[in-house]
Design an enzyme around this catalytic site. Sequence first.
Site, PDB file in Angstrom:
ATOM      1  N   GLU A1105       0.734  -0.699   0.242  1.00  0.00           N
ATOM      2  CA  GLU A1105       0.572  -0.415   0.227  1.00  0.00           C
ATOM      3  C   GLU A1105       1.165   1.108   0.005  1.00  0.00           C
ATOM      4  OE1 GLU A1105      -3.562   0.554  -0.304  1.00  0.00           O
ATOM      5  OE2 GLU A1105      -3.310  -1.305  -1.008  1.00  0.00           O
ATOM      6  N   SER A1123       0.838  -3.696 -11.636  1.00  0.00           N
ATOM      7  CA  SER A1123       0.818  -4.491 -10.206  1.00  0.00           C
ATOM      8  C   SER A1123      -0.218  -3.718  -8.998  1.00  0.00           C
ATOM      9  CB  SER A1123       2.235  -5.169 -10.180  1.00  0.00           C
ATOM     10  OG  SER A1123       3.056  -3.248  -8.987  1.00  0.00           O
ATOM     11  N   HIS A1124      -0.209  -4.416  -8.100  1.00  0.00           N
ATOM     12  CA  HIS A1124      -1.487  -3.712  -7.112  1.00  0.00           C
ATOM     13  C   HIS A1124      -0.944  -2.789  -7.090  1.00  0.00           C
ATOM     14  CE1 HIS A1124      -3.365  -3.428  -3.487  1.00  0.00           C
ATOM     15  NE2 HIS A1124      -2.537  -2.632  -2.616  1.00  0.00           N
ATOM     16  N   VAL A1125       0.213  -2.371  -6.442  1.00  0.00           N
ATOM     17  CA  VAL A1125       1.219  -0.786  -6.623  1.00  0.00           C
ATOM     18  C   VAL A1125       0.350  -0.084  -7.315  1.00  0.00           C
ATOM     19  CG1 VAL A1125       3.437  -1.087  -6.537  1.00  0.00           C
ATOM     20  CG2 VAL A1125       3.114   0.216  -4.963  1.00  0.00           C
TER      21      VAL A1125
END
Length: 1525
Positions: A1105, A1123-1125
């Site tokens: 996060e 990607s998530h970030v």
Amino acid sequence: MLYVIVLLISFQKIFFNSVLIATEYLIVYSLQFGELRIKFKDLRSVSTNMSNTLGHNILQQSLLRPPLLEPQRKLNSSGISANILFKAVCGNQSAAHSRKLPLSRKFFGNNLSVQKSKLASGTRCPVTVVPRAVLAMDPASELAGKFNLEGNIELQVGVSTPAPGAATQVDIQVSYSSDSLLLHWGLIHDRKEKWVLPSHRPDGTKLYKNKALRTPFVKSGSNSFLKIEINDPGIQAIEFLIFDEAHNKWFKKDGQNFHVEIHKGEKLNPDVSVPEDLVQIQAYLRWERKGKQMYTPEQEKVEYEAARSELLEEVARGASIQDLRARLMKKNDSSVVREPPISETKKIPEDLVQIQAFIRWEKAGKPNYSQDQQLREFEEARKELQFELEKGASLDEIRKKIAKGEIQSKVAKQLHHKKYFTPGKIQRKKRDFTQLITKYVAESVEEPDSSQPKALTVVENFAKTKEEQDGGRVLNKKIYKLADKELLVLVTKTEGKTKVHLATDFKEPVTLHWALSKQSAGEWLVPPPTALPPGSVSLGKAIETQLTNSSSANPPYEVQSIEIEIEDENYKGMPFVLVSGGNWIKNKGSDFYMEFSVGPKPVQKDYGDGKGTAKSLLDKIAEMESEAQKSFMHRFNIAADLTDQAKNAGELGLAGILVWMRFMATRQLIWNKNYNVKPREISKAQDRLTDLLQNIYSSHPQYREVLRMIMSTVGRGGEGDVGQRIRDEILVIQRHNECKGGMMEEWHQKLHNNTSPDDVVICQALIDYIESDFDMGVYWKSLNDNGITKERLLSYDRGIHSEPSFRRDQRDGLLHDLRNYMRTLKAVHSGADLESAISNCMGYKSEGQGFMVGVHVNPISGLPSGFPDLLQFVLEHVEDKNVEALLEGLLEARQELRPLLFKSKDRLKDLLFLDIALDSTVRTAIERGYEELNNAPPEKIMHFIALVLENLALSSDNNEDLIYCLKGWNHAVSMSKSRDDHWALYAKSVLDRTRLTLANKAEWYLQVLQPSAEYLGSRLGVDQWAVNIFTEEIIRAGSAASLSTLLNRLDPVLRKTANLGSWQVISPVEVVGYVDVVDELLAVQNKSYGQPTILVAKSVRGEEEIPDGVVAVLTPDMPDVLSHVSVRARNGKICFATCFDPSILSDLQAKKGKLLSLKPTSADVIYSELKEGELADASSTNLKDGSSPSLTLVRKQFNGRYAISSEEFTSDMVGAKSRNISYLKGKVPSWVGIPTSVALPFGVFEKVLSDNSNQAVAEKLKILKKKLGEGEFSALREIRETVLQLAAPPQLVQELKTKMQGSGMPWPGDEGEQRWGQAWMAIKKVWASKWNERAYFSTRKVKLDHDYLCMAVLVQEIINADYAFVVHTTNPSSGDSSEIYAEVVKGLGETLVGAYPGRALSFISKKNDLNSPLVLGYPSKPIGLFIKRSIIFRSDSNGEDLEGYAGAGLYDSVPMDEEDKVVLDYSSDPLIIDGNFRHSILSGIARAGSAIEELYGTPQDIEGVIRDGKVYVVQTRPQMINILC
């Protein structure tokens, strides 16, 4: 009978020193006298400065020299075989001096050696074919057969009819494409039914059960090709089958072998013979046609008989022997033999010219001359000598001047081997690098945790008391370990006075011998009278003061101590030594020195519990250190005694031994303490220790890397009585050279008392001193450069006080003897000395009068053929300025040696020390070769990188990733040479992966070695700086550091060539903020920054996060764009970018605390520093939306069903993930697959929790949630663990089973209760992920009520993917809605969306041209995930439906079975190496993305996989668009 053969050969190029001399010469061969004569016929004049003698030399030394030197062949140093056909005879020499040469049927390099033999035809030997598999069918081939294999699969076989003497070509083409297609084949010879198998096989060919060969086809598009060349005219046919290995499928002709006739020649008449002289000439012509290859004796025999067969075949077709002779000897009657002109000038002997050229080359630093440069050097040498003659010097005077002493012996050796100054090169064998892969992973043995608060020692209690009593600042404090005792020095500042407290727990009386200093440690000044404690005695510049007893009950201590009070602030420190029992006590051989420094000074850390180490072993080492300090014999014997304990403690135990030995080798520990030990005893102790290490190396392959490091630190030990010879031979040197006094006698006494690795340095310093014409400055520089100071020489038990002093007439004798003596010293003390390591393996017997007489070491048996010549090549080139040839030789030697290192044998350790020495020499050579790469093209840098990678892989236990990086670099070089447009882009991906591999290697070193260095360093009182850099220095000592340097050199070249720039901008948002620098984004992800912050993070994994208050994240790391970030950054309008330029990154880090403005574009980031007052205006854009909106969730209720099918998916039952996948079924094109799905709907978790069987779990969760609400975030982990304790109600099990079976999905319970247990655990892990840290803090950030978040579970059968992809139908980096952006990984998609390092393959595709995808970057992810047929349980929360909050990706999807982690080899991946396949896959992904976007009418975020070329979509959701600010 006299046969005279006059063979006219025209050479366009004769290579010696790259001179192009168009020359015709005659070869006159007399069978009667067995002579071969070569005479010259000039075709054009040669430049005037090239004398007739030079022409002679060119032909004599270099005619037909092979371009590469085969290590298997015994060659002289110019690369020419010992048996050369053509030895030129100068025209001015008489026939009587012509060289007589025996004939042999031998082919070496570019030389044919013909041996006189009987004229009888003899018997025919079997002829072996030499086939070669290549791509494409020869258009000249005649169709020999056309077959239908199956359906539309067609086989064509073409055979080209050869001209006499040429090879027959067989072309095989199959309209069938497979990576596993093999030709299972053999040859038919003279109608024999049994297959003939060639002894030399094409690349990739394998022997099958000694009955057939299997050769892989070359795939191209939808076809497969193979071409085989056959030289044997006796071969009648080829028979074969075709086998698809992957599908276990055979292709036959009506159930039989395919049989194709390939030779239509007439049957040879066995009664006809051909004269041997004609056979020899025909063999020579065949050898020339084939490019003058280097043949083995077996190949030579085959070639000779093939030549005979060709001539017999011509006879069979009607040619007479006279016809053959006329054809082979045409034009001989018209040839005119012309002698080269004789020089009118005085002839300079060739040996003098060569000596002068050698001297010039040595003076120039032994450069790697090109052939043109070599010729120029040779002629310049001749001119210099000619000039001396013209000045009146005689040849004898010149000879005396240049051919004397050491130069004479060096040149004589060079001339003997005909090396001159030619660098030479070896021919490396082709190897399958995957055969080098080792996957040994060491396991450490966990010691029971018995850590208790560590009790203070008596000295520490004393220090604590004095600190409290003085109440002032502590200026400096150190506790020295003195064997099993301690010495405290505490410096405090109280009321303007400096106090020095000394205390020790010695039992014997102790006297302090001390002074003060104002400048440096070496200064001894008499202290002022006011500073002298009572009872002090002045001794000139020093004071002696007796320590007095001091004791206390609370805290308890009993010590001897002294207090010195100094008022004058000009004093900076105190030098001192201790005296006890008549012995001087020093700090590792030097004076103690305590600085009176103010401010933060590193104090020796206390690493207390020894976590991450083999603590009990390290404690034992610390206890034994006082005994080990007596001598090397004691230390090595103690280490030998501890090897079993170390082995039983696993990797960490051996790491402890390594750390201890390394502290010893770097002189952090005392080497000798008043103990007289014989060198032979040291040697014996070394032998004992290295024998034990050798045995562990054999029996525990997982520890080999650590064991190699230990052995290189310890040294080899003596062979036979070589240890004692250290003692004896110094006497011989003194006696032979009349140098029995002074420094040599002092050194003799030191050696007699206790030899050490310092003696190697001293010996080298003496050699350097003598070679420099007795320059004393060189002597001291040589010592100091290797860590030996004047103080250290004086500190030995038998100190060396004098400098060397020799007479000039002693020079040659001393150099000779000291160099021999150096071999003895290195044999005992050095583990990585190349020359001594080679000598010990190859064997040697010393000769001479009185020196080393009787020393004899037997060579190791079973060494590879040609290995001694290979090592000789290495030794001869070890000092070359240009190192490429040396590196090739070193690595070839290591490759040849490698199989022997895996076998247990008596002298394995000698082979190990040789390999260690070769490894070390690669590192030093590559460092010396940096200059060679200054203006080198990228291909050469990449080649050097591959060489260093190969070296690192050969020294590593777990080297699979290194090997695949190596293969990647070789493929990059191949792409570059073929001018592939993508070579730089591909090479950049390999470079990025190699950096990741090096980072993993460094992390392993840090994890395994550093804790032991810190704990043992603390126990032994090692200097803190030495502890801090311990792991760093270990890494620097290996190939990894050199590899990193080469990567850094190549990186900007690749970025420029591939137009990558210095940045990759993932989220281009203009921001203003204060710079902060962190190591890991993960470490601060839950932090809240009080002001807008630009975070420079060294590590970003991809799943973190972004903390509150952060407006930008800049990193050198390479998270995927999807990607998530990355998604989080774009959704949160946070600038996010990767910086590839280390200088830019360093500049940003240096601006920590400064206010910066960032203005990114799609490919660059422009930053500038702002003043404090500019923050409000400049940052209005990124501050006005700083407060996060409050979002509301609607609590979902249990609807009475535990499981539902996809037809029942509604918003009340499941989240958007499940509904979207259900909506796609039947609506997407038929070529897009959609997996079958069922779900556990909202409310099931809460229903299960309320079941009576889970009452205890529910109560515990209630307590933990309360703790969480009170801010105890550690409760999150406990909540997750508690959820996993839930039991499944029987009704849930039954309903889920019914729904899964009704949808055609396999039911895990059918495979047993254990399988259902795995499935149930996976479901619970999905529910538990509601409380993972990342998701919990994300909901808090947007003020979302976490209790209202509900979790459905989507159940799907896993598609065992070849590739996985994520598509954003609007380019997320640029916001361009006209193009699709996608990323692809090998295996399952978790490596793409999870925290797996490296980049995916990325590409864009314009929506108006979906069949033209453009690759933006190739993959660098080292790991792929693969799984057998299984079920996956995907999280599907109601948080994913909220606008303005991206809940997707926060929660876990869990497969029922664990994925297999596979290290990826991209160099064999069709997605990378097959352009057609890549185009098909990428365009298919783009078309699927476009179709789904059209179906929804909005940009989509799509996940899917590829299996056997088919596209499957596993989920889709609306893409959150972040418009470029």
